[in-house]
Design a protein around this motif. Structure first.
Motif, PDB file in Angstrom:
ATOM      1  N   LEU A   1      28.358  28.822  45.428  1.00 34.27           N
ATOM      2  CA  LEU A   1      29.471  28.727  44.484  1.00 34.27           C
ATOM      3  C   LEU A   1      28.956  28.569  43.056  1.00 34.27           C
ATOM      4  N   LEU A   2      27.955  27.737  42.861  1.00 38.15           N
ATOM      5  CA  LEU A   2      27.349  27.571  41.527  1.00 38.15           C
ATOM      6  C   LEU A   2      26.681  28.856  41.062  1.00 38.15           C
ATOM      7  N   GLY A   3      26.049  29.572  41.970  1.00 37.61           N
ATOM      8  CA  GLY A   3      25.420  30.855  41.640  1.00 37.61           C
ATOM      9  C   GLY A   3      26.445  31.887  41.213  1.00 37.61           C
ATOM     10  N   VAL A   4      27.572  31.945  41.909  1.00 32.34           N
ATOM     11  CA  VAL A   4      28.645  32.879  41.568  1.00 32.34           C
ATOM     12  C   VAL A   4      29.236  32.531  40.212  1.00 32.34           C
ATOM     13  N   ILE A   5      29.465  31.250  39.959  1.00 31.74           N
ATOM     14  CA  ILE A   5      30.003  30.806  38.661  1.00 31.74           C
ATOM     15  C   ILE A   5      29.018  31.135  37.548  1.00 31.74           C
ATOM     16  N   ALA A   6      27.742  30.895  37.778  1.00 34.38           N
ATOM     17  CA  ALA A   6      26.721  31.212  36.764  1.00 34.38           C
ATOM     18  C   ALA A   6      26.688  32.715  36.497  1.00 34.38           C
ATOM     19  N   LEU A   7      26.810  33.515  37.535  1.00 32.88           N
ATOM     20  CA  LEU A   7      26.819  34.960  37.379  1.00 32.88           C
ATOM     21  C   LEU A   7      28.035  35.420  36.566  1.00 32.88           C
TER      22      LEU A   7
ATOM     23  N   VAL B   1      29.706  33.625  34.354  1.00 37.53           N
ATOM     24  CA  VAL B   1      29.508  33.166  32.971  1.00 37.53           C
ATOM     25  C   VAL B   1      28.530  34.100  32.242  1.00 37.53           C
ATOM     26  N   ILE B   2      27.454  34.468  32.891  1.00 39.77           N
ATOM     27  CA  ILE B   2      26.473  35.373  32.277  1.00 39.77           C
ATOM     28  C   ILE B   2      27.108  36.735  32.005  1.00 39.77           C
ATOM     29  N   LEU B   3      27.890  37.230  32.942  1.00 39.67           N
ATOM     30  CA  LEU B   3      28.580  38.504  32.758  1.00 39.67           C
ATOM     31  C   LEU B   3      29.566  38.412  31.587  1.00 39.67           C
ATOM     32  N   PHE B   4      30.329  37.328  31.520  1.00 40.42           N
ATOM     33  CA  PHE B   4      31.285  37.131  30.425  1.00 40.42           C
ATOM     34  C   PHE B   4      30.566  37.097  29.071  1.00 40.42           C
ATOM     35  N   ILE B   5      29.473  36.370  28.985  1.00 35.23           N
ATOM     36  CA  ILE B   5      28.700  36.287  27.737  1.00 35.23           C
ATOM     37  C   ILE B   5      28.163  37.661  27.353  1.00 35.23           C
ATOM     38  N   SER B   6      27.674  38.393  28.335  1.00 39.91           N
ATOM     39  CA  SER B   6      27.143  39.728  28.068  1.00 39.91           C
ATOM     40  C   SER B   6      28.226  40.658  27.519  1.00 39.91           C
ATOM     41  N   ILE B   7      29.406  40.649  28.125  1.00 36.75           N
ATOM     42  CA  ILE B   7      30.503  41.500  27.662  1.00 36.75           C
ATOM     43  C   ILE B   7      30.952  41.075  26.273  1.00 36.75           C
ATOM     44  N   PHE B   8      31.085  39.789  26.049  1.00 36.53           N
ATOM     45  CA  PHE B   8      31.502  39.273  24.749  1.00 36.53           C
ATOM     46  C   PHE B   8      30.512  39.686  23.660  1.00 36.53           C
ATOM     47  N   ASN B   9      29.221  39.565  23.955  1.00 36.48           N
ATOM     48  CA  ASN B   9      28.190  39.951  22.989  1.00 36.48           C
ATOM     49  C   ASN B   9      28.221  41.450  22.704  1.00 36.48           C
ATOM     50  N   ARG B  10      28.546  42.249  23.701  1.00 32.78           N
ATOM     51  CA  ARG B  10      28.634  43.693  23.493  1.00 32.78           C
ATOM     52  C   ARG B  10      29.779  44.030  22.533  1.00 32.78           C
ATOM     53  N   PHE B  11      30.895  43.316  22.664  1.00 33.68           N
ATOM     54  CA  PHE B  11      31.999  43.515  21.722  1.00 33.68           C
ATOM     55  C   PHE B  11      31.572  43.185  20.301  1.00 33.68           C
ATOM     56  N   ALA B  12      30.868  42.077  20.142  1.00 32.08           N
ATOM     57  CA  ALA B  12      30.396  41.683  18.806  1.00 32.08           C
ATOM     58  C   ALA B  12      29.420  42.724  18.255  1.00 32.08           C
ATOM     59  N   LYS B  13      28.515  43.204  19.085  1.00 33.83           N
ATOM     60  CA  LYS B  13      27.546  44.223  18.654  1.00 33.83           C
ATOM     61  C   LYS B  13      28.258  45.495  18.215  1.00 33.83           C
TER      62      LYS B  13
END
Length: 186
Positions: free
Chosen positions: A7-13, A15-27
């Motif tokens: 469950l922690l691994g899925v949540i971490a994944l 969060v990492i995916l969300f951060i990656s998508i958010f950063n792509r929008f900013a870029k």
């Protein structure tokens, strides 16, 4: 215990995916704004040349006052668009481009004007600026395409609102400005 780790691994994944998508929008957003800044520099150079061009033409084509006023009004309208309003600037620039075409059509009708050294120099400078604008426009439109495609496709569309996604318009020449300018001296 292993269920908690999974469950922690899925949540971490997630969060990492969300951060990656958010950063792509900013870029993407920053890339579009950088591309627009290149266009903005060329536009300002063009704005500076227009009054000189109008004054040069004015001496030869005195009865073409409406054409000259249209160029000045289009220039002033383009300069009045608020900074950061890229889509509004694009619309104003298309109007200015159309009015500039009509002023160069006057050069064809007045042989003395066409032979004037100042007019030829201004026309050459404006042509160089237009070539620079064309290159910058291609880069800008490529950046816009990447930004808009990402914001309208999965996974970007899922968090577009949270990532402050902004849709940008392409900077294209309007259909009317692709047609030949008609000058009527009757």
């Amino acid at each position: 215990m292993s269920t908690v780790l999974i469950l922690l691994g899925v949540i971490a994944l997630i969060v990492i995916l969300f951060i990656s998508i958010f950063n792509r929008f900013a870029k993407n957003r920053n890339q579009v704004k950088d591309a627009w800044s290149n266009i903005d520099v060329a536009l300002k150079r063009r704005y500076d040349l227009i009054p000189n061009l109008v004054e040069t033409v004015k001496g030869y084509a005195k009865h073409e006052k409406s054409t000259l006023e249209a160029v000045i009004n289009a220039r002033n309208a383009a300069m009045a668009v608020p900074t950061g309003d890229i889509n509004g600037q694009i619309k104003a620039e298309n109007q200015l481009q159309q009015s500039l075409r009509s002023i160069f059509a006057l050069g064809e009708a007045y042989p003395d004007l066409k032979a004037n050294v100042n007019y030829l120099d201004l026309q050459e400078k404006l042509n160089l600026i237009e070539e620079n604008l064309e290159r910058s426009r291609r880069y800008y439109n490529g950046s816009v395409r990447e930004n808009n495609t990402y914001g309208e496709s999965i996974p970007g569309v899922l968090i577009a609102g949270m990532a402050k996604y902004q849709h940008f318009d392409y900077f294209e020449t309007e259909e009317a400005s692709r047609e030949n300018v008609k000058v009527d001296f009757s």
